[in-house]
Design an enzyme around this catalytic site. Structure first.
Site, PDB file in Angstrom:
ATOM      1  N   ASP A 193     -20.566 -12.230   7.904  1.00 45.46           N
ATOM      2  CA  ASP A 193     -20.229 -10.852   8.253  1.00 45.46           C
ATOM      3  C   ASP A 193     -20.057  -9.963   7.028  1.00 45.46           C
ATOM      4  OD1 ASP A 193     -17.909 -12.238   7.507  1.00 45.46           O
ATOM      5  OD2 ASP A 193     -17.074 -12.230   9.524  1.00 45.46           O
ATOM      6  N   ASP A 222      -6.282 -13.994  15.883  1.00 47.08           N
ATOM      7  CA  ASP A 222      -6.561 -13.715  17.298  1.00 47.08           C
ATOM      8  C   ASP A 222      -7.640 -14.649  17.856  1.00 47.08           C
ATOM      9  OD1 ASP A 222      -8.881 -12.767  16.136  1.00 47.08           O
ATOM     10  OD2 ASP A 222      -8.625 -10.680  16.774  1.00 47.08           O
ATOM     11  N   HIS A 237     -10.601 -15.277  16.468  1.00 46.24           N
ATOM     12  CA  HIS A 237     -12.006 -14.927  16.205  1.00 46.24           C
ATOM     13  C   HIS A 237     -12.671 -15.894  15.240  1.00 46.24           C
ATOM     14  CE1 HIS A 237     -10.551 -12.051  12.798  1.00 46.24           C
ATOM     15  NE2 HIS A 237     -11.035 -13.136  12.222  1.00 46.24           N
ATOM     16  N   GLU A 276     -14.406 -10.719  17.983  1.00 54.87           N
ATOM     17  CA  GLU A 276     -13.044 -10.449  18.430  1.00 54.87           C
ATOM     18  C   GLU A 276     -12.879 -10.835  19.899  1.00 54.87           C
ATOM     19  OE1 GLU A 276     -11.096 -10.034  16.199  1.00 54.87           O
ATOM     20  OE2 GLU A 276     -11.393  -8.288  14.921  1.00 54.87           O
TER      21      GLU A 276
HETATM   22  C1  F6R Z   1     -14.748 -14.105   7.308  1.00 57.36           C
HETATM   23  C2  F6R Z   1     -14.635 -14.367   8.725  1.00 57.36           C
HETATM   24  C3  F6R Z   1     -13.320 -14.412   9.432  1.00 57.36           C
HETATM   25  C4  F6R Z   1     -12.261 -15.248   8.727  1.00 57.36           C
HETATM   26  C5  F6R Z   1     -10.952 -15.191   9.492  1.00 57.36           C
HETATM   27  C6  F6R Z   1      -9.849 -15.957   8.793  1.00 57.36           C
HETATM   28  O1  F6R Z   1     -16.103 -14.129   6.889  1.00 57.36           O
HETATM   29  O2  F6R Z   1     -15.638 -14.519   9.333  1.00 57.36           O
HETATM   30  O3  F6R Z   1     -13.535 -14.902  10.731  1.00 57.36           O
HETATM   31  O4  F6R Z   1     -12.711 -16.564   8.624  1.00 57.36           O
HETATM   32  O5  F6R Z   1     -10.552 -13.870   9.670  1.00 57.36           O
HETATM   33  O6  F6R Z   1      -9.536 -15.322   7.606  1.00 57.36           O
HETATM   34  P1  F6R Z   1      -8.513 -15.984   6.543  1.00 57.36           P
HETATM   35  O7  F6R Z   1      -9.225 -17.172   5.999  1.00 57.36           O
HETATM   36  O8  F6R Z   1      -8.341 -14.916   5.502  1.00 57.36           O
HETATM   37  O9  F6R Z   1      -7.296 -16.315   7.294  1.00 57.36           O
END
Ligand code: F6R
Length: 260
Positions: free
Chosen positions: A67, A136, A138, A143
């Site tokens: 992303d 959440d 994701h 989301e």
């Molecule tokens: C990032 C992504 C997100 C993160 C998720 C967890 O490329 O796709 O899904 O993996 O938000 O983020 P952290 O590791 O910062 O808790």
């Protein structure tokens, strides 16, 4: 899903890097799906060490990131492009022409997203996709409420994600409201999936996605439908799993029988 519980964040990172490096040694032209965020930082540090000290060779690897924030140019210091070069690509021998990260400032975003999907297909598909998980539930930026068949597209970020990710910005208002993200359907096409999570704050969501019912309200639950998922958790992130005893028993049995 194979659930592996290790002591702490350091061990999560070591094991994730080891799994990726084993795949890379088997397949020098590995197509590697990558994530950003705080969780993979240790994995990227260990992959860098394996490259520097043990000659792990990334020259044939093609990467695809999950992303990118909409509106951010490649050199924006909070862009995922910047993050990936800063934390991994500048420190290994990846061929820059084989690095793929969605372009947040592409002019025709819908066309661009379809092209990104096409490029993944043309590369032969992702061999192993590294994932973190949002609080959440994701995966990538899928989301709650995202279709479990979704493809790469532009999506609005949830308020919770904006609040969570504000730690990477000087203030919450600076966090973009939209991102390009691979879809859940795109992710499920990876041949193997490696999800890592660490810390108490992920314990609730890990229990939900591993042991709860499949629902688009927690998009990581879709991983239950994938035949080759490894989840590496530290003790804190695993603390709300109901079947912890079984996962530990199965880990021990695998070690005894197969050496891991
Ligand atoms: C990032 C992504 C997100 C993160 C998720 C967890 O490329 O796709 O899904 O993996 O938000 O983020 P952290 O590791 O910062 O808790």
């Amino acid at each position: 899903m194979e659930i592996v519980i290790v002591a702490d964040y350091e061990k999560v990172s070591m094991l994730a890097a080891q799994i990726i490096s084993e795949e890379l040694k088997k397949r020098p032209n590995l197509v590697l799906g990558l994530a950003t965020g705080e969780t993979p930082l240790g994995t990227y540090r260990e992959l860098t060490r394996l490259h520097r000290e043990e000659g792990l060779d990334f020259s044939g690897v093609t990467t695809f990131n999950l992303d990118e924030y909409v509106g951010f140019s490649l050199d924006h210091p909070s862009s995922y492009n910047y993050f990936m070069w800063d934390t991994l690509f500048n420190h290994i021998n990846v061929n820059p022409s084989r690095v793929n990260i969605p372009k947040g400032d592409a002019s025709h975003l819908d066309t661009y997203c379809s092209q990104y999907e096409e490029k993944i297909k043309q590369s032969g598909g992702i061999d192993i996709q590294l994932l973190g998980i949002g609080s959440d539930g994701h995966i990538a930026f899928n989301e709650p409420g995202s279709s479990l068949a979704s493809r790469t597209r532009v999506t609005a970020l949830d308020r919770q994600t904006i609040a969570d990710n504000s730690r990477f910005f000087s203030k919450e208002e600076d966090v973009p409201r939209f991102a390009i993200t691979m879809g859940v359907g795109t992710i499920l096409e990876a041949k193997r999936i490696l999800l890592i999570a660490s810390g108490k704050k992920k314990a609730g969501v890990c229990a939900q996605f591993i042991e709860g019912p499949i629902t688009s309200q927690i998009t990581a639950t879709a991983l239950q439908l994938h035949p080759a998922v490894t989840v590496v958790l530290d003790v804190e992130a695993s603390s709300k799993l109901k079947r912890q005893d079984f996962y530990r028993w199965a880990m021990k049995a695998r070690e005894e029988q197969f050496g891991r």
